[in-house]
Design a protein around this motif. Sequence first.
Motif, PDB file in Angstrom:
ATOM      1  N   THR A  44      18.192 -23.587  -1.287  1.00  0.00           N
ATOM      2  CA  THR A  44      18.683 -22.338  -1.877  1.00  0.00           C
ATOM      3  C   THR A  44      17.751 -21.857  -2.986  1.00  0.00           C
ATOM      4  O   THR A  44      17.452 -20.660  -3.073  1.00  0.00           O
ATOM      5  CB  THR A  44      20.104 -22.537  -2.434  1.00  0.00           C
ATOM      6  OG1 THR A  44      20.929 -23.091  -1.406  1.00  0.00           O
ATOM      7  CG2 THR A  44      20.685 -21.228  -2.911  1.00  0.00           C
ATOM      8  N   LEU A  45      17.280 -22.770  -3.806  1.00  0.00           N
ATOM      9  CA  LEU A  45      16.348 -22.410  -4.876  1.00  0.00           C
ATOM     10  C   LEU A  45      15.054 -21.839  -4.305  1.00  0.00           C
ATOM     11  O   LEU A  45      14.547 -20.817  -4.800  1.00  0.00           O
ATOM     12  CB  LEU A  45      16.045 -23.632  -5.739  1.00  0.00           C
ATOM     13  CG  LEU A  45      14.994 -23.433  -6.830  1.00  0.00           C
ATOM     14  CD1 LEU A  45      15.519 -22.497  -7.902  1.00  0.00           C
ATOM     15  CD2 LEU A  45      14.566 -24.746  -7.409  1.00  0.00           C
ATOM     16  N   LEU A  46      14.539 -22.446  -3.241  1.00  0.00           N
ATOM     17  CA  LEU A  46      13.308 -21.951  -2.634  1.00  0.00           C
ATOM     18  C   LEU A  46      13.506 -20.573  -2.000  1.00  0.00           C
ATOM     19  O   LEU A  46      12.619 -19.716  -2.069  1.00  0.00           O
ATOM     20  CB  LEU A  46      12.794 -22.946  -1.596  1.00  0.00           C
ATOM     21  CG  LEU A  46      12.235 -24.262  -2.147  1.00  0.00           C
ATOM     22  CD1 LEU A  46      11.854 -25.189  -1.007  1.00  0.00           C
ATOM     23  CD2 LEU A  46      11.053 -24.016  -3.058  1.00  0.00           C
ATOM     24  N   ILE A  47      14.665 -20.349  -1.404  1.00  0.00           N
ATOM     25  CA  ILE A  47      14.944 -19.040  -0.813  1.00  0.00           C
ATOM     26  C   ILE A  47      15.039 -17.972  -1.895  1.00  0.00           C
ATOM     27  O   ILE A  47      14.521 -16.859  -1.740  1.00  0.00           O
ATOM     28  CB  ILE A  47      16.223 -19.097   0.043  1.00  0.00           C
ATOM     29  CG1 ILE A  47      15.977 -19.950   1.291  1.00  0.00           C
ATOM     30  CG2 ILE A  47      16.690 -17.698   0.433  1.00  0.00           C
ATOM     31  CD1 ILE A  47      17.201 -20.213   2.120  1.00  0.00           C
TER      32      ILE A  47
ATOM     33  N   VAL B 108       3.046 -20.125   1.027  1.00  0.00           N
ATOM     34  CA  VAL B 108       3.324 -21.533   0.748  1.00  0.00           C
ATOM     35  C   VAL B 108       4.835 -21.792   0.757  1.00  0.00           C
ATOM     36  O   VAL B 108       5.310 -22.784   1.331  1.00  0.00           O
ATOM     37  CB  VAL B 108       2.682 -21.962  -0.588  1.00  0.00           C
ATOM     38  CG1 VAL B 108       3.180 -23.319  -1.033  1.00  0.00           C
ATOM     39  CG2 VAL B 108       1.172 -21.970  -0.469  1.00  0.00           C
ATOM     40  N   LEU B 109       5.614 -20.909   0.133  1.00  0.00           N
ATOM     41  CA  LEU B 109       7.070 -21.078   0.125  1.00  0.00           C
ATOM     42  C   LEU B 109       7.650 -20.981   1.538  1.00  0.00           C
ATOM     43  O   LEU B 109       8.562 -21.743   1.892  1.00  0.00           O
ATOM     44  CB  LEU B 109       7.724 -20.030  -0.780  1.00  0.00           C
ATOM     45  CG  LEU B 109       7.712 -20.313  -2.269  1.00  0.00           C
ATOM     46  CD1 LEU B 109       8.296 -19.140  -3.045  1.00  0.00           C
ATOM     47  CD2 LEU B 109       8.493 -21.570  -2.582  1.00  0.00           C
ATOM     48  N   SER B 110       7.143 -20.065   2.336  1.00  0.00           N
ATOM     49  CA  SER B 110       7.638 -19.920   3.708  1.00  0.00           C
ATOM     50  C   SER B 110       7.351 -21.165   4.534  1.00  0.00           C
ATOM     51  O   SER B 110       8.216 -21.648   5.277  1.00  0.00           O
ATOM     52  CB  SER B 110       6.992 -18.704   4.379  1.00  0.00           C
ATOM     53  OG  SER B 110       7.345 -17.531   3.701  1.00  0.00           O
ATOM     54  N   LEU B 111       6.140 -21.702   4.395  1.00  0.00           N
ATOM     55  CA  LEU B 111       5.802 -22.917   5.132  1.00  0.00           C
ATOM     56  C   LEU B 111       6.631 -24.110   4.650  1.00  0.00           C
ATOM     57  O   LEU B 111       7.049 -24.955   5.448  1.00  0.00           O
ATOM     58  CB  LEU B 111       4.313 -23.215   5.002  1.00  0.00           C
ATOM     59  CG  LEU B 111       3.384 -22.237   5.724  1.00  0.00           C
ATOM     60  CD1 LEU B 111       1.931 -22.547   5.407  1.00  0.00           C
ATOM     61  CD2 LEU B 111       3.626 -22.262   7.214  1.00  0.00           C
ATOM     62  N   THR B 112       6.891 -24.167   3.346  1.00  0.00           N
ATOM     63  CA  THR B 112       7.711 -25.246   2.804  1.00  0.00           C
ATOM     64  C   THR B 112       9.139 -25.165   3.337  1.00  0.00           C
ATOM     65  O   THR B 112       9.720 -26.178   3.740  1.00  0.00           O
ATOM     66  CB  THR B 112       7.720 -25.187   1.266  1.00  0.00           C
ATOM     67  OG1 THR B 112       6.377 -25.223   0.793  1.00  0.00           O
ATOM     68  CG2 THR B 112       8.511 -26.331   0.669  1.00  0.00           C
TER      69      THR B 112
ATOM     70  N   THR C  22      10.107 -23.781   6.108  1.00  0.00           N
ATOM     71  CA  THR C  22      10.082 -24.108   7.530  1.00  0.00           C
ATOM     72  C   THR C  22      10.021 -25.612   7.739  1.00  0.00           C
ATOM     73  O   THR C  22      10.719 -26.169   8.593  1.00  0.00           O
ATOM     74  CB  THR C  22       8.876 -23.438   8.208  1.00  0.00           C
ATOM     75  OG1 THR C  22       8.948 -22.027   7.988  1.00  0.00           O
ATOM     76  CG2 THR C  22       8.856 -23.713   9.693  1.00  0.00           C
ATOM     77  N   THR C  23       9.199 -26.278   6.950  1.00  0.00           N
ATOM     78  CA  THR C  23       9.081 -27.729   7.068  1.00  0.00           C
ATOM     79  C   THR C  23      10.386 -28.421   6.701  1.00  0.00           C
ATOM     80  O   THR C  23      10.825 -29.348   7.388  1.00  0.00           O
ATOM     81  CB  THR C  23       7.944 -28.247   6.162  1.00  0.00           C
ATOM     82  OG1 THR C  23       6.747 -27.551   6.492  1.00  0.00           O
ATOM     83  CG2 THR C  23       7.732 -29.723   6.333  1.00  0.00           C
ATOM     84  N   ILE C  24      11.020 -27.973   5.641  1.00  0.00           N
ATOM     85  CA  ILE C  24      12.305 -28.559   5.228  1.00  0.00           C
ATOM     86  C   ILE C  24      13.364 -28.306   6.297  1.00  0.00           C
ATOM     87  O   ILE C  24      14.164 -29.181   6.619  1.00  0.00           O
ATOM     88  CB  ILE C  24      12.746 -27.998   3.863  1.00  0.00           C
ATOM     89  CG1 ILE C  24      11.856 -28.547   2.765  1.00  0.00           C
ATOM     90  CG2 ILE C  24      14.199 -28.333   3.582  1.00  0.00           C
ATOM     91  CD1 ILE C  24      12.124 -27.938   1.402  1.00  0.00           C
ATOM     92  N   GLY C  25      13.363 -27.104   6.869  1.00  0.00           N
ATOM     93  CA  GLY C  25      14.354 -26.771   7.890  1.00  0.00           C
ATOM     94  C   GLY C  25      14.186 -27.588   9.156  1.00  0.00           C
ATOM     95  O   GLY C  25      15.160 -28.006   9.780  1.00  0.00           O
ATOM     96  N   LYS C  26      12.961 -27.828   9.567  1.00  0.00           N
ATOM     97  CA  LYS C  26      12.736 -28.588  10.799  1.00  0.00           C
ATOM     98  C   LYS C  26      12.998 -30.068  10.613  1.00  0.00           C
ATOM     99  O   LYS C  26      13.434 -30.742  11.528  1.00  0.00           O
ATOM    100  CB  LYS C  26      11.299 -28.376  11.285  1.00  0.00           C
ATOM    101  CG  LYS C  26      11.099 -27.041  11.930  1.00  0.00           C
ATOM    102  CD  LYS C  26       9.750 -26.962  12.592  1.00  0.00           C
ATOM    103  CE  LYS C  26       9.635 -25.641  13.323  1.00  0.00           C
ATOM    104  NZ  LYS C  26       8.388 -25.558  14.081  1.00  0.00           N
ATOM    105  N   SER C  27      12.716 -30.589   9.424  1.00  0.00           N
ATOM    106  CA  SER C  27      12.923 -32.017   9.197  1.00  0.00           C
ATOM    107  C   SER C  27      14.377 -32.336   8.864  1.00  0.00           C
ATOM    108  O   SER C  27      14.761 -33.488   8.845  1.00  0.00           O
ATOM    109  CB  SER C  27      12.019 -32.517   8.070  1.00  0.00           C
ATOM    110  OG  SER C  27      12.408 -31.946   6.838  1.00  0.00           O
ATOM    111  N   GLY C  28      15.169 -31.323   8.579  1.00  0.00           N
ATOM    112  CA  GLY C  28      16.569 -31.543   8.247  1.00  0.00           C
ATOM    113  C   GLY C  28      16.768 -31.987   6.819  1.00  0.00           C
ATOM    114  O   GLY C  28      17.819 -32.481   6.458  1.00  0.00           O
ATOM    115  N   GLY C  29      15.773 -31.825   5.981  1.00  0.00           N
ATOM    116  CA  GLY C  29      15.878 -32.246   4.586  1.00  0.00           C
ATOM    117  C   GLY C  29      16.789 -31.355   3.763  1.00  0.00           C
ATOM    118  O   GLY C  29      17.277 -31.758   2.725  1.00  0.00           O
TER     119      GLY C  29
END
Length: 117
Positions: free
Chosen positions: A3-6, A62-66, A68-75
């Motif tokens: 949420t903070l990153l969004i 950078v935020l968008s890639l981060t 995406t990575t968090i979303g795919k890994s389920g973190g």
Amino acid sequence: MTTLLIILLIIFCVALGLFVLIQNPKGGGLATGGSGSNMFGVQRTGDVLEKGTWVLLTIIVVLSLTLTTIGKSGGGATGGTSKVQEQLDKTATPSPIGSAAPSSSAVPAKTGDTTKK
């Protein structure tokens, strides 16, 4: 964390939009304001706005890639599965239309003679 990153991504997107709208395509930008004394030259203001645009663009990428990575890994998921996923798991999946072999429980049992007379 997600949420903070969004929220940061939205803020940087708005800032990038403002930076692009402030720039004058002819190189004037903020330096062509109504003030009598000009602290910054046209070239210098253009350089600052252009560098700011590139920095904001880099941050957004950078935020968008981060995210995406968090979303795919389920973190970003907290507490296991979400309520939506649980609801989807509970619903029965319908059989596809025109299936070759219907299940035996869906076909009613016929008794007696089925030949035409």
